[in-house]
Design a protein around this motif. Structure first.
Motif, mmCIF file in Angstrom:
data_model
loop_
_atom_site.group_PDB
_atom_site.id
_atom_site.type_symbol
_atom_site.label_atom_id
_atom_site.label_comp_id
_atom_site.label_asym_id
_atom_site.label_seq_id
_atom_site.Cartn_x
_atom_site.Cartn_y
_atom_site.Cartn_z
ATOM 1 N N GLY A 186 -40.975 -6.482 0.839
ATOM 2 C CA GLY A 186 -41.292 -5.742 2.057
ATOM 3 C C GLY A 186 -42.588 -6.215 2.689
ATOM 4 N N ALA A 187 -43.588 -6.489 1.851
ATOM 5 C CA ALA A 187 -44.874 -6.968 2.360
ATOM 6 C C ALA A 187 -44.723 -8.321 3.049
ATOM 7 C CB ALA A 187 -45.880 -7.070 1.214
ATOM 8 N N ASN A 188 -43.905 -9.199 2.503
ATOM 9 C CA ASN A 188 -43.685 -10.509 3.121
ATOM 10 C C ASN A 188 -43.019 -10.384 4.484
ATOM 11 O OD1 ASN A 188 -44.862 -12.008 1.099
ATOM 12 N ND2 ASN A 188 -42.942 -12.520 0.064
ATOM 13 N N ALA A 189 -42.074 -9.451 4.596
ATOM 14 C CA ALA A 189 -41.386 -9.258 5.879
ATOM 15 C C ALA A 189 -42.361 -8.794 6.953
ATOM 16 C CB ALA A 189 -40.243 -8.254 5.712
ATOM 17 N N VAL A 190 -43.228 -7.844 6.606
ATOM 18 C CA VAL A 190 -44.196 -7.345 7.585
ATOM 19 C C VAL A 190 -45.252 -8.414 7.882
ATOM 20 C CG1 VAL A 190 -45.894 -5.542 8.077
ATOM 21 C CG2 VAL A 190 -43.771 -4.958 6.890
ATOM 22 N N HIS A 191 -45.657 -9.152 6.871
ATOM 23 C CA HIS A 191 -46.613 -10.252 7.073
ATOM 24 C C HIS A 191 -46.078 -11.250 8.106
ATOM 25 C CE1 HIS A 191 -49.513 -13.431 6.031
ATOM 26 N NE2 HIS A 191 -48.492 -14.253 5.986
ATOM 27 N N ALA A 192 -44.824 -11.638 7.949
ATOM 28 C CA ALA A 192 -44.238 -12.606 8.877
ATOM 29 C C ALA A 192 -44.115 -12.028 10.278
ATOM 30 C CB ALA A 192 -42.867 -13.051 8.360
ATOM 31 N N ALA A 193 -43.688 -10.773 10.380
ATOM 32 C CA ALA A 193 -43.464 -10.162 11.691
ATOM 33 C C ALA A 193 -44.765 -9.923 12.444
ATOM 34 C CB ALA A 193 -42.705 -8.850 11.529
ATOM 35 N N THR A 194 -45.862 -9.707 11.717
ATOM 36 C CA THR A 194 -47.151 -9.448 12.368
ATOM 37 C C THR A 194 -47.999 -10.710 12.487
ATOM 38 O OG1 THR A 194 -48.137 -8.789 10.246
ATOM 39 C CG2 THR A 194 -47.232 -7.039 11.634
ATOM 40 N N GLU A 195 -47.357 -11.856 12.381
ATOM 41 C CA GLU A 195 -48.028 -13.145 12.569
ATOM 42 C C GLU A 195 -49.199 -13.315 11.607
ATOM 43 O OE1 GLU A 195 -49.032 -13.332 16.707
ATOM 44 O OE2 GLU A 195 -47.006 -12.784 17.340
ATOM 45 N N GLY A 196 -49.029 -12.795 10.395
ATOM 46 C CA GLY A 196 -50.027 -12.958 9.354
ATOM 47 C C GLY A 196 -51.136 -11.943 9.358
ATOM 48 N N LEU A 197 -51.100 -10.951 10.241
ATOM 49 C CA LEU A 197 -52.196 -9.982 10.301
ATOM 50 C C LEU A 197 -52.076 -8.882 9.257
ATOM 51 C CD1 LEU A 197 -52.625 -11.523 12.990
ATOM 52 C CD2 LEU A 197 -53.697 -9.445 13.819
ATOM 53 N N PHE A 198 -50.873 -8.609 8.774
ATOM 54 C CA PHE A 198 -50.753 -7.813 7.548
ATOM 55 C C PHE A 198 -50.792 -8.815 6.404
ATOM 56 C CE2 PHE A 198 -48.362 -6.149 3.976
ATOM 57 C CZ PHE A 198 -49.000 -4.933 3.778
ATOM 58 N N ASP A 199 -51.809 -8.704 5.551
ATOM 59 C CA ASP A 199 -52.018 -9.731 4.527
ATOM 60 C C ASP A 199 -52.589 -9.089 3.273
ATOM 61 O OD1 ASP A 199 -53.137 -11.918 2.982
ATOM 62 O OD2 ASP A 199 -52.856 -13.159 4.763
ATOM 63 N N LEU A 200 -51.839 -9.168 2.187
ATOM 64 C CA LEU A 200 -52.268 -8.556 0.929
ATOM 65 C C LEU A 200 -53.441 -9.288 0.287
ATOM 66 C CD1 LEU A 200 -48.813 -7.831 -0.787
ATOM 67 C CD2 LEU A 200 -50.227 -6.255 0.564
ATOM 68 N N THR A 201 -53.740 -10.493 0.732
ATOM 69 C CA THR A 201 -54.796 -11.289 0.105
ATOM 70 C C THR A 201 -56.132 -11.196 0.835
ATOM 71 O OG1 THR A 201 -54.315 -13.334 1.337
ATOM 72 C CG2 THR A 201 -53.049 -12.928 -0.687
ATOM 73 N N VAL A 202 -56.279 -10.253 1.764
ATOM 74 C CA VAL A 202 -57.453 -10.206 2.635
ATOM 75 C C VAL A 202 -58.691 -9.644 1.941
ATOM 76 C CG1 VAL A 202 -57.133 -7.891 3.609
ATOM 77 C CG2 VAL A 202 -58.041 -9.737 5.050
ATOM 78 N N GLY A 203 -58.584 -9.205 0.692
ATOM 79 C CA GLY A 203 -59.701 -8.586 -0.015
ATOM 80 C C GLY A 203 -61.022 -9.333 0.052
ATOM 81 N N PRO A 204 -61.058 -10.662 -0.160
ATOM 82 C CA PRO A 204 -62.341 -11.377 -0.088
ATOM 83 C C PRO A 204 -63.051 -11.221 1.256
ATOM 84 C CG PRO A 204 -60.713 -12.733 -1.194
ATOM 85 C CD PRO A 204 -59.973 -11.545 -0.655
ATOM 86 N N LEU A 205 -62.295 -11.133 2.339
ATOM 87 C CA LEU A 205 -62.911 -10.936 3.649
ATOM 88 C C LEU A 205 -63.459 -9.524 3.786
ATOM 89 C CD1 LEU A 205 -60.365 -12.809 5.926
ATOM 90 C CD2 LEU A 205 -62.762 -13.444 5.522
ATOM 91 N N ILE A 206 -62.726 -8.541 3.280
ATOM 92 C CA ILE A 206 -63.216 -7.167 3.309
ATOM 93 C C ILE A 206 -64.535 -7.082 2.551
ATOM 94 C CG2 ILE A 206 -62.743 -4.810 2.526
ATOM 95 C CD1 ILE A 206 -59.759 -5.428 2.998
#
Length: 339
Positions: free
Chosen positions: A101-121
């Motif tokens: 499910g996360a991959n589907a939303v990641h693709a649809a939102t052009e990469g803006l939903f991203d489970l790996t964003v923790g280092p930036l946070i």
């Protein structure tokens, strides 16, 4: 995208008056995943043992914790994150479902939903141990970006999860609470309960009607950090619901506002005027993910995605044409049709 301090549902009259509980309803609440949960189950025949139901819900929450919690060092997700390998990692069926499910939303939102964003946070000071209020250097952002990129870093297959970037780690708070809500819903249905509302930290799943025979009445908060006003009340049945907002966790420097909502493609906070996004979806897990991704996109780009995927979405934007604080709501076609 971020997954910290972003929920903005409010429940009226002891957090639940809009649900109009009846005398025969079962009300359960407690703490989980670093936040609170509430369950309202309609049981007019008084046929369900409250204690047995609580025990089953506790077991469901414990299972979700041991699979999805980034704060449990022994959890499945923590072990995946700790693995510094590019060989396929076997996944539980539940984790595979969530990541699909996360991959589907990641693709649809052009990469803006991203489970790996923790280092930036973390580099922007919005992580669990951070202190927002300072600008990171371009070099620090660039270093964090080397570990970010769900689409490039992770590959899901029948063999499991392959970390193409062994340093990549996933943080599930922007989807895991919704998943936990759905699991409680399944537990309720195993007890024969057909009318209920489950909420964890603002992520919601509703089925059937409330104790008054109406759709569950849920209030969406106005995106003002100082006021707890209701922007809109919607009737929700047989849907998951989640809201993501940018207005409770931010800092200002040199007249510029820096939100905790990070654009994973640029490494920097969002700059558009969309303050919150509410999504109604087939389950709470997807509502959770979509709300985060669409907030990162903003109303203009997000509405195109919402219409293309037939999503029920309500965007709330800051009205910059007025001197006083004001907001404008814009609904997708499906949101307008079903609420």
């Amino acid at each position: 995208m971020t997954s910290f301090s972003r929920r903005s549902f409010i429940f009226m009259s002891l957090a639940l008056a809009a649900c109009k509980r009846g005398a025969a309803d079962i009300l359960l609440s407690g703490q989980t995943m670093g936040t609170n949960y509430t369950v309202v189950a309609v049981d007019p025949a008084n046929s369900v043992s409250k204690d047995a139901l609580q025990t089953a819900i506790n077991a469901s929450l414990a299972k979700t914790d041991i699979q999805m919690s980034n704060w449990n060092s022994g959890s499945e997700i923590s072990k995946i994150n700790a693995a510094r390998t590019s060989a396929p990692i076997a996944l539980s069926a539940e984790m595979a479902e969530l990541l699909d499910g996360a991959n589907a939303v990641h693709a649809a939102t052009e990469g803006l939903f991203d489970l790996t964003v923790g280092p930036l946070i973390d580099v922007w000071g919005f992580g669990a141990k951070g202190k927002p209020g300072h600008m990171p250097s371009d070099a620090d952002i660039a270093t964090a970006m080397t570990k970010v990129g769900q689409g490039d870093a992770l590959r899901l297959s029948d063999a499991g999860l392959q970390k193409l970037n062994p340093e990549a780690e996933m943080y599930l708070s922007a989807i895991g609470k919704g998943y936990g809500v759905d699991q409680i819903g399944q537990t309720l249905e195993q007890f024969g309960i057909e009318n209920y509302m489950v909420e964890i930290g603002g992520d919601i799943l509703t089925k059937g009607k409330n104790g008054e025979g109406m759709a569950w009445q849920i209030a969406i908060e106005s995106p003002d950090a100082l006021m707890r006003d209701v922007q809109k009340i919607v009737g929700v049945s047989n849907l998951g619901m989640a809201t993501s907002g940018d207005y409770r966790n931010y800092f200002e420097q040199d007249g510029q506002r820096y939100s905790h909502i990070i654009d994973a493609t640029t490494g920097r906070p969002i700059t558009h005027n969309t303050a919150s996004v509410t999504v109604l979806a087939e389950n709470a897990m997807l509502a959770d993910a979509w709300a985060t991704g669409l907030l990162a996109m903003g109303r203009e780009r997000g509405m195109i995605v919402a219409e293309a995927h037939d999503l029920a979405v309500l965007f709330i934007e800051r009205d910059t044409t007025k001197a006083e604080k004001a907001f404008v709501t814009v609904a997708s076609s499906k949101f307008a049709a079903i609420t």
